[in-house]
Design a protein around this motif. Structure first.
Motif, PDB file in Angstrom:
ATOM      1  N   LEU A  15      39.398   5.746 101.978  1.00  0.00           N
ATOM      2  CA  LEU A  15      38.419   4.661 102.644  1.00  0.00           C
ATOM      3  C   LEU A  15      38.423   3.089 102.796  1.00  0.00           C
ATOM      4  O   LEU A  15      37.964   2.471 103.374  1.00  0.00           O
ATOM      5  N   HIS A  17      37.582   1.200 100.859  1.00  0.00           N
ATOM      6  CA  HIS A  17      36.260   0.395 100.368  1.00  0.00           C
ATOM      7  C   HIS A  17      35.680   0.930  99.021  1.00  0.00           C
ATOM      8  O   HIS A  17      35.264   2.040  99.277  1.00  0.00           O
ATOM      9  N   ARG A  19      32.377   0.729  98.159  1.00  0.00           N
ATOM     10  CA  ARG A  19      31.205   1.003  98.460  1.00  0.00           C
ATOM     11  C   ARG A  19      31.036   2.445  99.221  1.00  0.00           C
ATOM     12  O   ARG A  19      30.302   3.347  98.970  1.00  0.00           O
ATOM     13  N   LYS A  20      31.886   2.379 100.324  1.00  0.00           N
ATOM     14  CA  LYS A  20      31.990   3.819 101.212  1.00  0.00           C
ATOM     15  C   LYS A  20      32.338   4.764 100.350  1.00  0.00           C
ATOM     16  O   LYS A  20      31.942   6.091 100.321  1.00  0.00           O
ATOM     17  N   SER A  22      32.080   5.250  97.077  1.00  0.00           N
ATOM     18  CA  SER A  22      31.054   5.547  96.242  1.00  0.00           C
ATOM     19  C   SER A  22      29.780   6.358  96.809  1.00  0.00           C
ATOM     20  O   SER A  22      29.529   7.525  96.451  1.00  0.00           O
ATOM     21  N   LEU A  23      29.869   6.260  98.125  1.00  0.00           N
ATOM     22  CA  LEU A  23      28.827   7.019  99.048  1.00  0.00           C
ATOM     23  C   LEU A  23      29.456   8.548  99.026  1.00  0.00           C
ATOM     24  O   LEU A  23      28.879   9.375  99.173  1.00  0.00           O
ATOM     25  N   GLU A  24      30.751   8.524  99.318  1.00  0.00           N
ATOM     26  CA  GLU A  24      31.505   9.960  99.415  1.00  0.00           C
ATOM     27  C   GLU A  24      31.249  10.739  98.384  1.00  0.00           C
ATOM     28  O   GLU A  24      31.357  11.816  98.373  1.00  0.00           O
ATOM     29  N   GLN A  29      27.967   2.471  93.282  1.00  0.00           N
ATOM     30  CA  GLN A  29      29.243   1.873  93.542  1.00  0.00           C
ATOM     31  C   GLN A  29      29.717   1.291  92.250  1.00  0.00           C
ATOM     32  O   GLN A  29      30.860   1.175  91.896  1.00  0.00           O
TER      33      GLN A  29
END
Length: 98
Positions: A15, A17, A19-20, A22-24, A29
């Motif tokens: 990703l 990134h 933050r992205k 961590s969401l996945e 984060q």
């Protein structure tokens, strides 16, 4: 080094990134960043160049990520075997130790 840390590394690589990723991975984060930082401390090199946007792997990080993919692929095979004991061992298995 843990399987979870390797999964976090691959998510960030995919990703580009934190933050992205961590969401996945369904974690905060700071948790993801802390685990990656711990891994970097244990291997004594930086895996990602955080000064660039999007985040990119360092030269050492690229090599590490390639091997992490192999490790996780083999780990998934082991998981599959434990879920289906009738399946038995199939396919190619490689193990490298430094």
């Amino acid at each position: 080094m843990t399987i979870t840390q390797l999964e976090y590394i691959l998510a960030v690589d995919k990703l580009r990134h934190f933050r992205k990723a961590s969401l996945e991975c369904h974690v905060s984060q700071p948790t993801l960043s802390m685990q990656i930082q711990k891994l970097e401390e244990s291997v004594n090199f930086t895996i990602f160049d955080r000064s660039k946007s999007p985040v990119v792997p360092t030269v050492e990080g690229e090599k590490f990520i390639r091997q992490a993919r192999n490790v996780l692929r083999e780990y998934k095979k082991l998981e599959d075997i434990t879920k289906d004991p009738e399946m038995g061992l199939t396919g190619e298995f490689r193990l490298g130790i430094i």
